[in-house]
Motif scaffolding. Structure first.
Motif, PDB file in Angstrom:
ATOM      1  N   SER A   1       0.830  -1.207   0.000  1.00  0.00           N
ATOM      2  CA  SER A   1       0.000   0.000   0.000  1.00  0.00           C
ATOM      3  C   SER A   1       0.863   1.255   0.000  1.00  0.00           C
ATOM      4  O   SER A   1       0.556   2.224  -0.680  1.00  0.00           O
ATOM      5  N   ARG A   2       1.968   1.234   0.736  1.00  0.00           N
ATOM      6  CA  ARG A   2       2.847   2.416   0.787  1.00  0.00           C
ATOM      7  C   ARG A   2       3.602   2.609  -0.528  1.00  0.00           C
ATOM      8  O   ARG A   2       3.841   3.744  -0.932  1.00  0.00           O
ATOM      9  N   ALA A   3       3.967   1.507  -1.195  1.00  0.00           N
ATOM     10  CA  ALA A   3       4.730   1.619  -2.440  1.00  0.00           C
ATOM     11  C   ALA A   3       3.823   1.780  -3.666  1.00  0.00           C
ATOM     12  O   ALA A   3       4.301   2.124  -4.745  1.00  0.00           O
ATOM     13  N   GLY A   4       2.538   1.508  -3.495  1.00  0.00           N
ATOM     14  CA  GLY A   4       1.592   1.756  -4.583  1.00  0.00           C
ATOM     15  C   GLY A   4       1.376   0.612  -5.557  1.00  0.00           C
ATOM     16  O   GLY A   4       1.152   0.845  -6.742  1.00  0.00           O
ATOM     17  N   PHE A   5       1.440  -0.629  -5.056  1.00  0.00           N
ATOM     18  CA  PHE A   5       1.052  -1.752  -5.917  1.00  0.00           C
ATOM     19  C   PHE A   5       0.210  -2.723  -5.098  1.00  0.00           C
ATOM     20  O   PHE A   5       0.288  -2.747  -3.873  1.00  0.00           O
ATOM     21  N   ALA A   6      -0.612  -3.490  -5.780  1.00  0.00           N
ATOM     22  CA  ALA A   6      -1.533  -4.402  -5.097  1.00  0.00           C
ATOM     23  C   ALA A   6      -0.779  -5.623  -4.579  1.00  0.00           C
ATOM     24  O   ALA A   6       0.143  -6.105  -5.240  1.00  0.00           O
ATOM     25  N   PRO A   7      -1.160  -6.133  -3.417  1.00  0.00           N
ATOM     26  CA  PRO A   7      -0.474  -7.304  -2.861  1.00  0.00           C
ATOM     27  C   PRO A   7      -0.453  -8.506  -3.801  1.00  0.00           C
ATOM     28  O   PRO A   7       0.491  -9.284  -3.788  1.00  0.00           O
ATOM     29  N   GLU A   8      -1.495  -8.646  -4.625  1.00  0.00           N
ATOM     30  CA  GLU A   8      -1.562  -9.796  -5.528  1.00  0.00           C
ATOM     31  C   GLU A   8      -0.968  -9.498  -6.910  1.00  0.00           C
ATOM     32  O   GLU A   8      -0.948 -10.372  -7.783  1.00  0.00           O
ATOM     33  N   ASP A   9      -0.466  -8.271  -7.124  1.00  0.00           N
ATOM     34  CA  ASP A   9       0.129  -7.884  -8.413  1.00  0.00           C
ATOM     35  C   ASP A   9       1.382  -8.722  -8.671  1.00  0.00           C
ATOM     36  O   ASP A   9       2.358  -8.643  -7.918  1.00  0.00           O
ATOM     37  N   ARG A  10       1.361  -9.540  -9.730  1.00  0.00           N
ATOM     38  CA  ARG A  10       2.488 -10.432 -10.035  1.00  0.00           C
ATOM     39  C   ARG A  10       3.593  -9.738 -10.823  1.00  0.00           C
ATOM     40  O   ARG A  10       4.692 -10.274 -10.956  1.00  0.00           O
ATOM     41  N   SER A  11       3.313  -8.574 -11.389  1.00  0.00           N
ATOM     42  CA  SER A  11       4.354  -7.872 -12.142  1.00  0.00           C
ATOM     43  C   SER A  11       4.322  -6.372 -11.831  1.00  0.00           C
ATOM     44  O   SER A  11       4.025  -5.552 -12.692  1.00  0.00           O
ATOM     45  N   PRO A  12       4.616  -6.022 -10.587  1.00  0.00           N
ATOM     46  CA  PRO A  12       4.595  -4.606 -10.217  1.00  0.00           C
ATOM     47  C   PRO A  12       5.754  -3.844 -10.851  1.00  0.00           C
ATOM     48  O   PRO A  12       6.745  -4.431 -11.293  1.00  0.00           O
ATOM     49  N   ASP A  13       5.614  -2.545 -10.911  1.00  0.00           N
ATOM     50  CA  ASP A  13       6.683  -1.673 -11.394  1.00  0.00           C
ATOM     51  C   ASP A  13       7.934  -1.935 -10.548  1.00  0.00           C
ATOM     52  O   ASP A  13       7.880  -1.878  -9.318  1.00  0.00           O
ATOM     53  N   PRO A  14       9.071  -2.234 -11.182  1.00  0.00           N
ATOM     54  CA  PRO A  14      10.298  -2.504 -10.416  1.00  0.00           C
ATOM     55  C   PRO A  14      10.678  -1.378  -9.456  1.00  0.00           C
ATOM     56  O   PRO A  14      11.183  -1.640  -8.362  1.00  0.00           O
ATOM     57  N   ALA A  15      10.415  -0.132  -9.845  1.00  0.00           N
ATOM     58  CA  ALA A  15      10.739   0.995  -8.961  1.00  0.00           C
ATOM     59  C   ALA A  15       9.907   0.941  -7.685  1.00  0.00           C
ATOM     60  O   ALA A  15      10.378   1.313  -6.606  1.00  0.00           O
ATOM     61  N   ARG A  16       8.680   0.443  -7.793  1.00  0.00           N
ATOM     62  CA  ARG A  16       7.821   0.318  -6.608  1.00  0.00           C
ATOM     63  C   ARG A  16       8.314  -0.816  -5.703  1.00  0.00           C
ATOM     64  O   ARG A  16       8.246  -0.714  -4.484  1.00  0.00           O
ATOM     65  N   LEU A  17       8.800  -1.890  -6.321  1.00  0.00           N
ATOM     66  CA  LEU A  17       9.389  -2.974  -5.519  1.00  0.00           C
ATOM     67  C   LEU A  17      10.585  -2.458  -4.716  1.00  0.00           C
ATOM     68  O   LEU A  17      10.737  -2.759  -3.533  1.00  0.00           O
ATOM     69  N   VAL A  18      11.426  -1.670  -5.363  1.00  0.00           N
ATOM     70  CA  VAL A  18      12.613  -1.130  -4.691  1.00  0.00           C
ATOM     71  C   VAL A  18      12.200  -0.140  -3.601  1.00  0.00           C
ATOM     72  O   VAL A  18      12.807  -0.110  -2.525  1.00  0.00           O
ATOM     73  N   ALA A  19      11.154   0.644  -3.853  1.00  0.00           N
ATOM     74  CA  ALA A  19      10.661   1.567  -2.822  1.00  0.00           C
ATOM     75  C   ALA A  19      10.199   0.791  -1.588  1.00  0.00           C
ATOM     76  O   ALA A  19      10.477   1.186  -0.444  1.00  0.00           O
ATOM     77  N   ALA A  20       9.506  -0.323  -1.807  1.00  0.00           N
ATOM     78  CA  ALA A  20       9.058  -1.156  -0.686  1.00  0.00           C
ATOM     79  C   ALA A  20      10.261  -1.738   0.051  1.00  0.00           C
ATOM     80  O   ALA A  20      10.301  -1.756   1.291  1.00  0.00           O
ATOM     81  N   LEU A  21      11.250  -2.189  -0.699  1.00  0.00           N
ATOM     82  CA  LEU A  21      12.463  -2.724  -0.077  1.00  0.00           C
ATOM     83  C   LEU A  21      13.181  -1.649   0.738  1.00  0.00           C
ATOM     84  O   LEU A  21      13.655  -1.908   1.850  1.00  0.00           O
ATOM     85  N   ASN A  22      13.262  -0.434   0.192  1.00  0.00           N
ATOM     86  CA  ASN A  22      13.923   0.664   0.915  1.00  0.00           C
ATOM     87  C   ASN A  22      13.261   0.904   2.266  1.00  0.00           C
ATOM     88  O   ASN A  22      13.946   1.109   3.277  1.00  0.00           O
ATOM     89  N   GLU A  23      11.928   0.879   2.281  1.00  0.00           N
ATOM     90  CA  GLU A  23      11.229   1.091   3.550  1.00  0.00           C
ATOM     91  C   GLU A  23      11.513  -0.055   4.519  1.00  0.00           C
ATOM     92  O   GLU A  23      11.747   0.174   5.717  1.00  0.00           O
ATOM     93  N   LEU A  24      11.515  -1.272   4.008  1.00  0.00           N
ATOM     94  CA  LEU A  24      11.797  -2.420   4.862  1.00  0.00           C
ATOM     95  C   LEU A  24      13.219  -2.361   5.419  1.00  0.00           C
ATOM     96  O   LEU A  24      13.440  -2.630   6.602  1.00  0.00           O
ATOM     97  N   GLU A  25      14.177  -1.987   4.582  1.00  0.00           N
ATOM     98  CA  GLU A  25      15.570  -1.899   5.033  1.00  0.00           C
ATOM     99  C   GLU A  25      15.758  -0.805   6.083  1.00  0.00           C
ATOM    100  O   GLU A  25      16.524  -0.984   7.041  1.00  0.00           O
ATOM    101  N   ALA A  26      15.075   0.318   5.909  1.00  0.00           N
ATOM    102  CA  ALA A  26      15.179   1.403   6.895  1.00  0.00           C
ATOM    103  C   ALA A  26      14.667   0.937   8.253  1.00  0.00           C
ATOM    104  O   ALA A  26      15.276   1.222   9.294  1.00  0.00           O
ATOM    105  N   ALA A  27      13.570   0.199   8.243  1.00  0.00           N
ATOM    106  CA  ALA A  27      13.019  -0.318   9.498  1.00  0.00           C
ATOM    107  C   ALA A  27      13.948  -1.373  10.100  1.00  0.00           C
ATOM    108  O   ALA A  27      14.160  -1.407  11.320  1.00  0.00           O
ATOM    109  N   ARG A  28      14.526  -2.194   9.255  1.00  0.00           N
ATOM    110  CA  ARG A  28      15.444  -3.236   9.745  1.00  0.00           C
ATOM    111  C   ARG A  28      16.667  -2.605  10.398  1.00  0.00           C
ATOM    112  O   ARG A  28      17.170  -3.097  11.415  1.00  0.00           O
ATOM    113  N   ALA A  29      17.149  -1.500   9.845  1.00  0.00           N
ATOM    114  CA  ALA A  29      18.300  -0.809  10.438  1.00  0.00           C
ATOM    115  C   ALA A  29      17.959  -0.297  11.838  1.00  0.00           C
ATOM    116  O   ALA A  29      18.774  -0.394  12.766  1.00  0.00           O
ATOM    117  N   VAL A  30      16.750   0.223  12.004  1.00  0.00           N
ATOM    118  CA  VAL A  30      16.300   0.688  13.325  1.00  0.00           C
ATOM    119  C   VAL A  30      16.269  -0.485  14.297  1.00  0.00           C
ATOM    120  O   VAL A  30      16.744  -0.396  15.430  1.00  0.00           O
TER     121      VAL A  30
END
Length: 202
Positions: free
Chosen positions: A46-75
Motif C-alpha cells: 500500500s505504501r509503495a503503490g502496488f496491489a499485494p496480488e500484483d504479479r508484475s509490479p513496477d520494479p521501482a515500486r518494488l525497490v521503494a518497498a524494499l527501501n522502507e523495509l531496510e530502513a526499518a530493519r536498520a532501526v
C-alpha cells in the motif's frame, strides 16, 4: 538459504526476472516482518503503490518497498545491538534474571512480529521505521496507557492471537498488539475489561 541482504540484492537487480524480484522481496519478510508476514506485505504494497496480488509490479515500486523495509530493519538491528550490550552488562553485574522487556524480546526473534498485527489488513499508516522508533522509545521509558505507535488509548484484550504471546492488548487505532512492558497494569486491566469475545450464534 539466502539471507536478507542477498535477497535485497536480487530485488534490486535489473537483470533479474521481475517475478523473481517480487518473490525475493516476499522472502525478505521471512527474515524481517515487524507486523507479521502478511500484514507487513500489505503495508509495504500500500505504501509503495502496488496491489499485494500484483504479479508484475513496477520494479521501482518494488525497490521503494524494499527501501522502507531496510530502513526499518536498520532501526531494529540498532535496538537489538543495544539490547545485547545491556544484557551483557547486566549479567556481568550479576543480574541474571531477565525482566518483562526481555520476556517480550524473546518473542520477537529477528524482528518478526515486533509490532504484531493479528489482522493483516489493519496496521499502522506510518513508515515502518517510524513505527519501530516509537515502539522502541516506549520500551525505554516508564509504562504508559496508550498505544506507543499511534497514541490511541482504546486497547482491547484479544485471545487466540496467531503469535506468541497468544493473548494481548490490541490497539483499535492501528491494529498492533501492544507489548505488555509498555503498558501500566491499569492499562492492561482496562484492555482486559474490553475483551474481544468470539461471536456465538443465537
Amino acid at each position: 538459504m539466502a539471507g536478507f541482504r542477498s535477497l535485497a540484492r536480487q530485488v534490486r537487480d535489473p537483470q533479474s526476472d521481475l517475478a523473481l524480484r517480487r518473490y525475493s522481496l516476499r522472502k525478505c519478510l521471512e527474515r524481517f516482518a515487524p507486523y507479521g508476514h502478511r500484514a507487513t506485505w500489505d503495508h509495504l504494497c500500500s505504501r509503495a503503490g502496488f496491489a499485494p496480488e500484483d504479479r508484475s509490479p513496477d520494479p521501482a515500486r518494488l525497490v521503494a518497498a524494499l527501501n522502507e523495509l531496510e530502513a526499518a530493519r536498520a532501526v531494529w538491528l540498532a535496538y537489538e545491538a543495544g539490547f545485547a550490550e545491556r544484557r551483557r552488562k547486566e549479567k556481568h553485574d550479576g543480574l541474571r534474571r531477565p525482566g518483562s522487556i526481555d520476556d517480550w524480546h524473546r518473542c520477537t526473534w529477528g524482528g518478526c512480529g515486533v509490532a504484531w498485527c493479528d489482522d493483516p489488513d489493519v496496521h499502522p499508516d506510518e513508515p515502518l521505521a517510524e513505527a519501530l522508533r516509537r515502539l522502541i522509545a516506549a520500551l525505554e521509558r516508564e509504562p504508559g496507557t496508550a498505544c506507543p505507535v499511534c497514541a490511541d488509548t482504546t486497547l482491547v484484550w484479544k485471545h487466540g492471537l496467531a503469535h506468541e504471546p497468544s493473548s494481548g492488548a490490541v490497539c483499535t487505532g492501528c491494529g498492533i498488539v501492544v507489548p505488555d512492558p509498555v503498558l501500566t497494569s491499569d492499562a492492561v486491566a482496562q484492555a482486559q475489561a474490553r475483551r474481544l469475545r468470539p461471536l456465538v450464534s443465537a
